[in-house]
Design a protein around this motif. Sequence first.
Motif, PDB file in Angstrom:
ATOM      1  N   THR A 125       0.622  -1.081   0.067  1.00 21.50           N
ATOM      2  CA  THR A 125      -0.099   0.022   0.103  1.00 21.50           C
ATOM      3  C   THR A 125       0.917   1.169  -0.095  1.00 21.50           C
ATOM      4  O   THR A 125       0.660   2.164  -0.692  1.00 21.50           O
ATOM      5  CB  THR A 125      -0.999  -0.152   1.221  1.00 21.50           C
ATOM      6  N   PRO A 213      -5.904   8.694   4.335  1.00 21.42           N
ATOM      7  CA  PRO A 213      -6.950   7.578   4.494  1.00 21.42           C
ATOM      8  C   PRO A 213      -8.115   8.217   5.454  1.00 21.42           C
ATOM      9  O   PRO A 213      -8.816   6.985   5.894  1.00 21.42           O
ATOM     10  CB  PRO A 213      -6.010   6.632   5.352  1.00 21.42           C
ATOM     11  N   SER A 234      -6.412   9.074  -2.166  1.00 21.24           N
ATOM     12  CA  SER A 234      -7.228   8.863  -1.335  1.00 21.24           C
ATOM     13  C   SER A 234      -7.009   7.380  -1.109  1.00 21.24           C
ATOM     14  O   SER A 234      -7.292   6.628  -2.051  1.00 21.24           O
ATOM     15  CB  SER A 234      -8.786   9.110  -1.382  1.00 21.24           C
ATOM     16  N   GLY A 236      -8.738   5.618   2.001  1.00 22.15           N
ATOM     17  CA  GLY A 236      -9.623   5.015   2.829  1.00 22.15           C
ATOM     18  C   GLY A 236     -10.507   6.205   3.496  1.00 22.15           C
ATOM     19  O   GLY A 236     -10.582   7.251   2.898  1.00 22.15           O
ATOM     20  N   SER A 262      -6.759   0.965  -3.568  1.00 18.17           N
ATOM     21  CA  SER A 262      -7.376   0.079  -2.463  1.00 18.17           C
ATOM     22  C   SER A 262      -6.419  -1.274  -2.535  1.00 18.17           C
ATOM     23  O   SER A 262      -6.693  -1.832  -3.767  1.00 18.17           O
ATOM     24  CB  SER A 262      -8.953  -0.319  -2.562  1.00 18.17           C
TER      25      SER A 262
END
Length: 324
Positions: A125, A213, A234, A236, A262
């Motif tokens: 991530t 997030p 972005s 989250g 994601s």
Amino acid sequence: MRAIQFDEIGGPEVLKVTEVPVPEPGPGEVTVDVAYAGVNFADTKARATGYRVPSLPFRPGLEIAGRIRAVGAGVVGLAPGEQVAALTPEGGYAEVVATPASFVFALPDGVPLRVGATLPTVLPTAHALLHEVGRLRAGETVLIQGAAGGVGLVAGQLARLGGAGGVYGVVSREEKVAEALKYGYDEVFVGDGFAEGVRAATGGRGVDLVLDPVGGDTLRRGLEALALFGRLVSFGNASGAEAWQAGQPELYPRGLSVAGFSILTLAQTEPEALRALAERSFALVAQGQVVLPITAEFPLGEADEAHRLMETRTTTGKLLLSLG
């Protein structure tokens, strides 16, 4: 075998230790004897709000580390006994877990299972946010929300390794500042006034890249903190706010961009891209260039206590469940 599941949406007390059958791997799957399971904010959100819960009962848990127990038909490159880390779309809080082989990654030499359990969601991530989606270039400045959390601590280090000219963070509490500053940050701001702090720290210019997030008003303040031609990613909506919108009035005047990411969606739609991300980012841990502190560890039967601690928002780094 033992597993944690919940039969209703609610507080940590709905998490129950349950005896369930040991799974067998289907075609393209691997079963893993779990040594450690990561505890993530998404797990608490699933339990408390039904986030990504298709039906009840439901077993939480998005990442594990352990040894391969068995492989299903068609699986190549993985063998029983091998030490691995894996994403688990659900069900990671269990002694044995079945998951698609494409979500399973051999641990590099020298990376113990305890560390391996911190890697599957956080490392790919953070790498993707900065480099693939955020497209960080040497000399640029970065602002990272949740700087003392798992992704935040890794992202600070990766931004520094990537040649960022300035790495700034935001935390929710004053006591988290010192922890974040150990992991690549030049300055860390507390609470909602970060946009003003960013302007002061950058001579009024703003930052080139924001990682968010949180969503809601925090995301909008992140847009305000961007420099000319800045990008916001972005990943989250921890605030639980209504879905945000950004359009011509916010983006056109200064040429701003907004993107999203994601890790779970990428795993399901582009597994080979996920594997490439995992291999690149795991190598940095094996080489000692990136570390992710484990700040608390609980036995499987105390998963409810792990959730209680995470929901205080006082934790930093990574929380684990131990099944060894």
